[in-house]
Design a protein around this motif. Sequence first.
Motif, PDB file in Angstrom:
ATOM      1  N   PHE A 187       0.873  -1.173   0.000  1.00  0.00           N
ATOM      2  CA  PHE A 187       0.000   0.000   0.000  1.00  0.00           C
ATOM      3  C   PHE A 187       0.910   1.223   0.000  1.00  0.00           C
ATOM      4  O   PHE A 187       1.715   1.407   0.916  1.00  0.00           O
ATOM      5  N   ALA A 188       0.796   2.056  -1.041  1.00  0.00           N
ATOM      6  CA  ALA A 188       1.678   3.225  -1.143  1.00  0.00           C
ATOM      7  C   ALA A 188       1.068   4.244  -2.110  1.00  0.00           C
ATOM      8  O   ALA A 188       0.103   3.959  -2.822  1.00  0.00           O
ATOM      9  N   ARG A 189       1.683   5.436  -2.156  1.00  0.00           N
ATOM     10  CA  ARG A 189       1.191   6.506  -3.024  1.00  0.00           C
ATOM     11  C   ARG A 189       1.603   6.329  -4.479  1.00  0.00           C
ATOM     12  O   ARG A 189       1.043   6.977  -5.361  1.00  0.00           O
ATOM     13  N   ARG A 190       2.602   5.540  -4.724  1.00  0.00           N
ATOM     14  CA  ARG A 190       3.164   5.442  -6.070  1.00  0.00           C
ATOM     15  C   ARG A 190       2.095   5.050  -7.098  1.00  0.00           C
ATOM     16  O   ARG A 190       1.228   4.212  -6.818  1.00  0.00           O
ATOM     17  N   ASP A 191       2.221   5.621  -8.275  1.00  0.00           N
ATOM     18  CA  ASP A 191       1.282   5.302  -9.359  1.00  0.00           C
ATOM     19  C   ASP A 191       1.827   4.097 -10.119  1.00  0.00           C
ATOM     20  O   ASP A 191       2.304   4.220 -11.250  1.00  0.00           O
ATOM     21  N   TRP A 192       1.756   2.925  -9.503  1.00  0.00           N
ATOM     22  CA  TRP A 192       2.321   1.697 -10.059  1.00  0.00           C
ATOM     23  C   TRP A 192       1.222   0.727 -10.475  1.00  0.00           C
ATOM     24  O   TRP A 192       0.149   0.657  -9.861  1.00  0.00           O
ATOM     25  N   SER A 193       1.526  -0.031 -11.494  1.00  0.00           N
ATOM     26  CA  SER A 193       0.720  -1.203 -11.794  1.00  0.00           C
ATOM     27  C   SER A 193       1.228  -2.345 -10.905  1.00  0.00           C
ATOM     28  O   SER A 193       2.286  -2.243 -10.279  1.00  0.00           O
ATOM     29  N   GLU A 194       0.504  -3.453 -10.877  1.00  0.00           N
ATOM     30  CA  GLU A 194       0.975  -4.588 -10.069  1.00  0.00           C
ATOM     31  C   GLU A 194       2.271  -5.159 -10.626  1.00  0.00           C
ATOM     32  O   GLU A 194       3.139  -5.605  -9.872  1.00  0.00           O
ATOM     33  N   ASP A 195       2.427  -5.138 -11.938  1.00  0.00           N
ATOM     34  CA  ASP A 195       3.679  -5.634 -12.527  1.00  0.00           C
ATOM     35  C   ASP A 195       4.861  -4.762 -12.121  1.00  0.00           C
ATOM     36  O   ASP A 195       5.950  -5.271 -11.837  1.00  0.00           O
ATOM     37  N   GLU A 196       4.645  -3.442 -12.090  1.00  0.00           N
ATOM     38  CA  GLU A 196       5.725  -2.541 -11.666  1.00  0.00           C
ATOM     39  C   GLU A 196       6.073  -2.766 -10.191  1.00  0.00           C
ATOM     40  O   GLU A 196       7.249  -2.727  -9.799  1.00  0.00           O
ATOM     41  N   PHE A 197       5.041  -3.009  -9.388  1.00  0.00           N
ATOM     42  CA  PHE A 197       5.313  -3.282  -7.980  1.00  0.00           C
ATOM     43  C   PHE A 197       6.061  -4.603  -7.818  1.00  0.00           C
ATOM     44  O   PHE A 197       6.976  -4.703  -6.992  1.00  0.00           O
ATOM     45  N   ARG A 198       5.710  -5.599  -8.592  1.00  0.00           N
ATOM     46  CA  ARG A 198       6.428  -6.881  -8.517  1.00  0.00           C
ATOM     47  C   ARG A 198       7.905  -6.692  -8.851  1.00  0.00           C
ATOM     48  O   ARG A 198       8.778  -7.289  -8.213  1.00  0.00           O
ATOM     49  N   GLU A 199       8.192  -5.866  -9.838  1.00  0.00           N
ATOM     50  CA  GLU A 199       9.591  -5.613 -10.196  1.00  0.00           C
ATOM     51  C   GLU A 199      10.322  -4.889  -9.065  1.00  0.00           C
ATOM     52  O   GLU A 199      11.499  -5.153  -8.800  1.00  0.00           O
ATOM     53  N   PHE A 200       9.626  -3.982  -8.392  1.00  0.00           N
ATOM     54  CA  PHE A 200      10.196  -3.290  -7.235  1.00  0.00           C
ATOM     55  C   PHE A 200      10.540  -4.291  -6.140  1.00  0.00           C
ATOM     56  O   PHE A 200      11.632  -4.248  -5.543  1.00  0.00           O
ATOM     57  N   VAL A 201       9.613  -5.189  -5.854  1.00  0.00           N
ATOM     58  CA  VAL A 201       9.852  -6.203  -4.827  1.00  0.00           C
ATOM     59  C   VAL A 201      11.015  -7.098  -5.233  1.00  0.00           C
ATOM     60  O   VAL A 201      11.923  -7.361  -4.430  1.00  0.00           O
ATOM     61  N   LYS A 202      11.024  -7.548  -6.476  1.00  0.00           N
ATOM     62  CA  LYS A 202      12.077  -8.462  -6.936  1.00  0.00           C
ATOM     63  C   LYS A 202      13.454  -7.820  -6.839  1.00  0.00           C
ATOM     64  O   LYS A 202      14.421  -8.452  -6.387  1.00  0.00           O
ATOM     65  N   LYS A 203      13.539  -6.556  -7.239  1.00  0.00           N
ATOM     66  CA  LYS A 203      14.826  -5.850  -7.196  1.00  0.00           C
ATOM     67  C   LYS A 203      15.371  -5.794  -5.767  1.00  0.00           C
ATOM     68  O   LYS A 203      16.556  -6.076  -5.517  1.00  0.00           O
ATOM     69  N   ASN A 204      14.514  -5.445  -4.823  1.00  0.00           N
ATOM     70  CA  ASN A 204      14.971  -5.323  -3.432  1.00  0.00           C
ATOM     71  C   ASN A 204      15.238  -6.678  -2.796  1.00  0.00           C
ATOM     72  O   ASN A 204      16.145  -6.808  -1.962  1.00  0.00           O
ATOM     73  N   VAL A 205      14.490  -7.679  -3.176  1.00  0.00           N
ATOM     74  CA  VAL A 205      14.756  -9.029  -2.685  1.00  0.00           C
ATOM     75  C   VAL A 205      16.121  -9.508  -3.175  1.00  0.00           C
ATOM     76  O   VAL A 205      16.937 -10.035  -2.410  1.00  0.00           O
ATOM     77  N   GLN A 206      16.397  -9.314  -4.463  1.00  0.00           N
ATOM     78  CA  GLN A 206      17.689  -9.756  -5.015  1.00  0.00           C
ATOM     79  C   GLN A 206      18.863  -9.029  -4.356  1.00  0.00           C
ATOM     80  O   GLN A 206      19.928  -9.612  -4.167  1.00  0.00           O
TER      81      GLN A 206
END
Length: 537
Positions: A89-108
């Motif tokens: 949950f955040a203010r960013r204007d993201w699609s779910e795919d963009e959020f998944r990429e954000f999560v993946k980047k930080n996980v890696q």
Amino acid sequence: MGITLEPMTTTTNTADATQNASEPKDTPEREWTNPLRDPRDLRLPRIAGPCSIVIFGVTGDLSRKKLLPAIYDLANRGLLPPSFGLTGFARRDWSEDEFREFVKKNVQEHCRTHFSEDTWTQLAEGIRFVRGTFEDADAFERLSDTVAELDRDRGTRGNHAFYMSVPPRDFPLVAKQLSNCGLAKSDSDAWRRVIIEKPFGHDLESAKRLDTVISEVFDEDSVFRIDHYLGKETVQNLLALRFANTMYEPIWNANYVDHVQITMAEDIGVAGRAGYYDGIGAARDVIQNHLLQLMALTAMEEPLSFKACDLTAEKTKVLSAVKLPKDLGAHTARGQYAAGWQGSHEVVGYLEEQGIDPDSTTETYAAIRLDVDTRRWAGVPFYLRTGKRLGRRVTEIAVVFKRAPHLPFDSTATQELGKNALVIRVQPYEGITLRFGSKVPGGTSMEVRDVSMDFNYGSSFTESSPEAYERLILDVLLGDPPLFPTTREVDLSWKILDPIEEFWSTLGQPEPYRAGTWGPAQAAEMLARDGHRWRKP
């Protein structure tokens, strides 16, 4: 360090053994197990059931560097269900795919275990994103729809945890929004839980107000207050050290202990946290929660069990028995780091940091003496200190013992001999050090010097220690709260700290200390008045 073990009967084949004709070929053999482990861990790992977690403040540092990697590591270890859901949950204007990429980047970038595409693919299928602000009621309705969709399509069965990785001022608003859209209350078929990051208020009064708001929305047993230090392996090992070994308990009292030092030192400055830190200070940021909890675990009596209620009962007794020194001026110290050198780098002072009021009286170093007024600890001072821009990063508990009552040595043979000490290193090099006197080899004279015996987690176990947030998040999903401070513990902690903060508020500017040193001169003077000195970690 030894562990008291209990026998468990198993069946093994002993073909080479000489057997009685009347005995069966397979005879029972005793296998040793550790009674301090959760009995569910002996055969099966503790795996969360169907559930999801919603993270508010998902784009912040805590979420990026700790929470998201911890969730991935739990999944990678097979401790989350295949249908697990993760909603940001955040203010960013993201699609779910963009959020998944954000999560993946930080996980890696930050995960502890190896990155597996299979694990990621399974986890990613349950990732959702809701755009909105905390004031936006429509956003929380969309969150409610998202949670319902996870229940329907992923089988999360109405079990959801809400992680407030947000400033404390936003806790009440988020809680009320969750209540308004019907997401807060558990029922007989499903649970709802809220995870709250420190600080729990600014003082006792604000902590009580916060608790009132939270308790109106969530049941008390559904509120989990995170203190990540309590999830560290070394902190938990303190319980094993004390209660699984007969050699320590007889001397863990005022008859043998001279004093206790609990230190959390950081070598960094405010590091971009100026907006949060200024006005909060070292004592509220660290002593009120981390260090008082470490003190309670060090000083508490043996619990009836390691269930939450029994651990809490013993920690509460310690915090209730804490007495402040009569002279706060003599037995507390505060400081503010000035410019200096941190290793090979020149650094600015606190008042020159970006975003800090140049007239700020916020302390970056705090030290206090406390006494625990019980039979076990009568007369034993507990010294708690924390600070930024100190000599190095370290957190430790040092139990310093009294000198031997009689030393049958020449004075020259023991002139450098210090006091025995047992040091529990919480971070960064987790382990335990025992300091004692030993004869110097060679020669015919009896010369005794201090030596150290070390136990190190990294070299003693093949298993790597999980991150604290892995343990704590899993405990929330399992509804297992032993490592979470209760409302009573939080209130008692503020009762201890509030009078000190009120006294300091009358003193003006804290004493400056040069970056890279071990704090202001008044901190050393504080211990010198009692005939002690700070350990150099």
